[in-house]
Write a protein that holds these residues in place. Sequence first.
Motif, PDB file in Angstrom:
ATOM      1  N   HIS A  75       8.960 -17.774   5.789  1.00  0.00           N
ATOM      2  CA  HIS A  75       9.940 -16.954   6.491  1.00  0.00           C
ATOM      3  C   HIS A  75       9.974 -17.313   7.977  1.00  0.00           C
ATOM      4  O   HIS A  75      11.045 -17.388   8.573  1.00  0.00           O
ATOM      5  CB  HIS A  75       9.613 -15.468   6.302  1.00  0.00           C
ATOM      6  CG  HIS A  75      10.629 -14.559   6.898  1.00  0.00           C
ATOM      7  ND1 HIS A  75      11.906 -14.455   6.399  1.00  0.00           N
ATOM      8  CD2 HIS A  75      10.570 -13.735   7.967  1.00  0.00           C
ATOM      9  CE1 HIS A  75      12.588 -13.593   7.129  1.00  0.00           C
ATOM     10  NE2 HIS A  75      11.798 -13.139   8.088  1.00  0.00           N
ATOM     11  N   ARG A  76       8.808 -17.585   8.587  1.00  0.00           N
ATOM     12  CA  ARG A  76       8.761 -18.009   9.985  1.00  0.00           C
ATOM     13  C   ARG A  76       9.517 -19.310  10.169  1.00  0.00           C
ATOM     14  O   ARG A  76      10.267 -19.476  11.129  1.00  0.00           O
ATOM     15  CB  ARG A  76       7.301 -18.204  10.449  1.00  0.00           C
ATOM     16  CG  ARG A  76       6.631 -16.977  10.964  1.00  0.00           C
ATOM     17  CD  ARG A  76       5.354 -17.260  11.741  1.00  0.00           C
ATOM     18  NE  ARG A  76       4.707 -18.517  11.503  1.00  0.00           N
ATOM     19  CZ  ARG A  76       3.674 -18.718  10.667  1.00  0.00           C
ATOM     20  NH1 ARG A  76       3.209 -17.725   9.970  1.00  0.00           N
ATOM     21  NH2 ARG A  76       3.120 -19.909  10.543  1.00  0.00           N
ATOM     22  N   ARG A  77       9.329 -20.238   9.236  1.00  0.00           N
ATOM     23  CA  ARG A  77      10.041 -21.527   9.333  1.00  0.00           C
ATOM     24  C   ARG A  77      11.546 -21.316   9.244  1.00  0.00           C
ATOM     25  O   ARG A  77      12.311 -21.993   9.922  1.00  0.00           O
ATOM     26  CB  ARG A  77       9.578 -22.487   8.228  1.00  0.00           C
ATOM     27  CG  ARG A  77       8.214 -23.060   8.463  1.00  0.00           C
ATOM     28  CD  ARG A  77       8.310 -24.370   9.237  1.00  0.00           C
ATOM     29  NE  ARG A  77       7.024 -24.833   9.668  1.00  0.00           N
ATOM     30  CZ  ARG A  77       6.336 -25.808   9.086  1.00  0.00           C
ATOM     31  NH1 ARG A  77       6.830 -26.423   8.039  1.00  0.00           N
ATOM     32  NH2 ARG A  77       5.172 -26.168   9.561  1.00  0.00           N
ATOM     33  N   ASP A  78      11.971 -20.394   8.402  1.00  0.00           N
ATOM     34  CA  ASP A  78      13.402 -20.102   8.313  1.00  0.00           C
ATOM     35  C   ASP A  78      13.933 -19.600   9.659  1.00  0.00           C
ATOM     36  O   ASP A  78      14.993 -20.033  10.118  1.00  0.00           O
ATOM     37  CB  ASP A  78      13.691 -19.060   7.234  1.00  0.00           C
ATOM     38  CG  ASP A  78      13.513 -19.580   5.823  1.00  0.00           C
ATOM     39  OD1 ASP A  78      13.506 -20.810   5.627  1.00  0.00           O
ATOM     40  OD2 ASP A  78      13.371 -18.746   4.909  1.00  0.00           O
ATOM     41  N   LEU A  79      13.182 -18.705  10.283  1.00  0.00           N
ATOM     42  CA  LEU A  79      13.590 -18.172  11.584  1.00  0.00           C
ATOM     43  C   LEU A  79      13.573 -19.260  12.651  1.00  0.00           C
ATOM     44  O   LEU A  79      14.487 -19.340  13.482  1.00  0.00           O
ATOM     45  CB  LEU A  79      12.675 -17.020  11.994  1.00  0.00           C
ATOM     46  CG  LEU A  79      12.743 -15.770  11.122  1.00  0.00           C
ATOM     47  CD1 LEU A  79      11.689 -14.753  11.549  1.00  0.00           C
ATOM     48  CD2 LEU A  79      14.127 -15.159  11.149  1.00  0.00           C
ATOM     49  N   GLU A  80      12.550 -20.100  12.609  1.00  0.00           N
ATOM     50  CA  GLU A  80      12.476 -21.210  13.562  1.00  0.00           C
ATOM     51  C   GLU A  80      13.614 -22.192  13.349  1.00  0.00           C
ATOM     52  O   GLU A  80      14.178 -22.720  14.316  1.00  0.00           O
ATOM     53  CB  GLU A  80      11.118 -21.908  13.454  1.00  0.00           C
ATOM     54  CG  GLU A  80       9.976 -21.047  13.926  1.00  0.00           C
ATOM     55  CD  GLU A  80       8.614 -21.498  13.425  1.00  0.00           C
ATOM     56  OE1 GLU A  80       7.623 -20.864  13.835  1.00  0.00           O
ATOM     57  OE2 GLU A  80       8.523 -22.461  12.640  1.00  0.00           O
ATOM     58  N   GLN A  81      13.986 -22.421  12.105  1.00  0.00           N
ATOM     59  CA  GLN A  81      15.102 -23.328  11.820  1.00  0.00           C
ATOM     60  C   GLN A  81      16.401 -22.773  12.373  1.00  0.00           C
ATOM     61  O   GLN A  81      17.225 -23.520  12.900  1.00  0.00           O
ATOM     62  CB  GLN A  81      15.217 -23.589  10.318  1.00  0.00           C
ATOM     63  CG  GLN A  81      16.259 -24.639   9.968  1.00  0.00           C
ATOM     64  CD  GLN A  81      15.915 -25.996  10.561  1.00  0.00           C
ATOM     65  OE1 GLN A  81      14.876 -26.556  10.266  1.00  0.00           O
ATOM     66  NE2 GLN A  81      16.791 -26.534  11.406  1.00  0.00           N
ATOM     67  N   VAL A  82      16.587 -21.474  12.288  1.00  0.00           N
ATOM     68  CA  VAL A  82      17.784 -20.847  12.873  1.00  0.00           C
ATOM     69  C   VAL A  82      17.797 -21.085  14.379  1.00  0.00           C
ATOM     70  O   VAL A  82      18.831 -21.442  14.951  1.00  0.00           O
ATOM     71  CB  VAL A  82      17.828 -19.338  12.544  1.00  0.00           C
ATOM     72  CG1 VAL A  82      18.879 -18.617  13.379  1.00  0.00           C
ATOM     73  CG2 VAL A  82      18.085 -19.116  11.065  1.00  0.00           C
ATOM     74  N   GLN A  83      16.643 -20.912  15.028  1.00  0.00           N
ATOM     75  CA  GLN A  83      16.564 -21.157  16.474  1.00  0.00           C
ATOM     76  C   GLN A  83      16.840 -22.623  16.795  1.00  0.00           C
ATOM     77  O   GLN A  83      17.538 -22.932  17.770  1.00  0.00           O
ATOM     78  CB  GLN A  83      15.191 -20.752  16.998  1.00  0.00           C
ATOM     79  CG  GLN A  83      14.943 -19.262  16.920  1.00  0.00           C
ATOM     80  CD  GLN A  83      13.507 -18.913  17.247  1.00  0.00           C
ATOM     81  OE1 GLN A  83      12.589 -19.659  16.931  1.00  0.00           O
ATOM     82  NE2 GLN A  83      13.317 -17.776  17.893  1.00  0.00           N
ATOM     83  N   ASN A 123      18.652 -24.669  15.018  1.00  0.00           N
ATOM     84  CA  ASN A 123      20.089 -24.883  14.788  1.00  0.00           C
ATOM     85  C   ASN A 123      20.901 -24.418  15.990  1.00  0.00           C
ATOM     86  O   ASN A 123      21.871 -25.078  16.391  1.00  0.00           O
ATOM     87  CB  ASN A 123      20.549 -24.159  13.527  1.00  0.00           C
ATOM     88  CG  ASN A 123      20.002 -24.775  12.266  1.00  0.00           C
ATOM     89  OD1 ASN A 123      19.450 -25.876  12.269  1.00  0.00           O
ATOM     90  ND2 ASN A 123      20.102 -24.048  11.168  1.00  0.00           N
ATOM     91  N   ARG A 124      20.511 -23.294  16.566  1.00  0.00           N
ATOM     92  CA  ARG A 124      21.207 -22.804  17.761  1.00  0.00           C
ATOM     93  C   ARG A 124      21.039 -23.767  18.926  1.00  0.00           C
ATOM     94  O   ARG A 124      21.976 -23.984  19.688  1.00  0.00           O
ATOM     95  CB  ARG A 124      20.679 -21.418  18.140  1.00  0.00           C
ATOM     96  CG  ARG A 124      21.117 -20.337  17.192  1.00  0.00           C
ATOM     97  CD  ARG A 124      20.566 -18.994  17.577  1.00  0.00           C
ATOM     98  NE  ARG A 124      20.992 -17.985  16.619  1.00  0.00           N
ATOM     99  CZ  ARG A 124      20.331 -16.884  16.365  1.00  0.00           C
ATOM    100  NH1 ARG A 124      19.201 -16.618  16.996  1.00  0.00           N
ATOM    101  NH2 ARG A 124      20.781 -16.025  15.472  1.00  0.00           N
ATOM    102  N   GLN A 134      11.370 -31.825  14.442  1.00  0.00           N
ATOM    103  CA  GLN A 134      12.761 -31.392  14.341  1.00  0.00           C
ATOM    104  C   GLN A 134      13.504 -31.657  15.652  1.00  0.00           C
ATOM    105  O   GLN A 134      14.636 -32.138  15.649  1.00  0.00           O
ATOM    106  CB  GLN A 134      12.833 -29.894  13.997  1.00  0.00           C
ATOM    107  CG  GLN A 134      12.210 -29.516  12.675  1.00  0.00           C
ATOM    108  CD  GLN A 134      12.855 -30.250  11.517  1.00  0.00           C
ATOM    109  OE1 GLN A 134      14.076 -30.247  11.361  1.00  0.00           O
ATOM    110  NE2 GLN A 134      12.035 -30.872  10.700  1.00  0.00           N
TER     111      GLN A 134
END
Length: 99
Positions: free
Chosen positions: A31-39, A41-42, A86
């Motif tokens: 879940h942390r990785r998902d949130l980090e991926q959103v950041q 992407n931004r 990334q």
Amino acid sequence: MTSNDIHLVGHLVLPATLHPVAGDEPTSKLHRRDLEQVQLNRLMVQLPRLLQEFPDPADLLSAFAGLADLIFDAAGPDDHDWITCQINAMLEARGILVR
């Protein structure tokens, strides 16, 4: 057996063996990785604007690093290498980082 024990079709199920629901335990690594991926992407979406705003590579990298630091600061230490990969890929795709 306690009052918290649950019975399913005649089988005793201890609460500790049940999967957690939202809010039951700290954020999982996935879940942390998902949130980090959103950041990330931004950050990637902001990159074209940064390229226009900061034509000098040193200024661009300084501005970009300031935004990337926010992601690093919020991440756990075990995610720093992944985030670095990334970000490097993001910069390489734009021709900003050449290895």
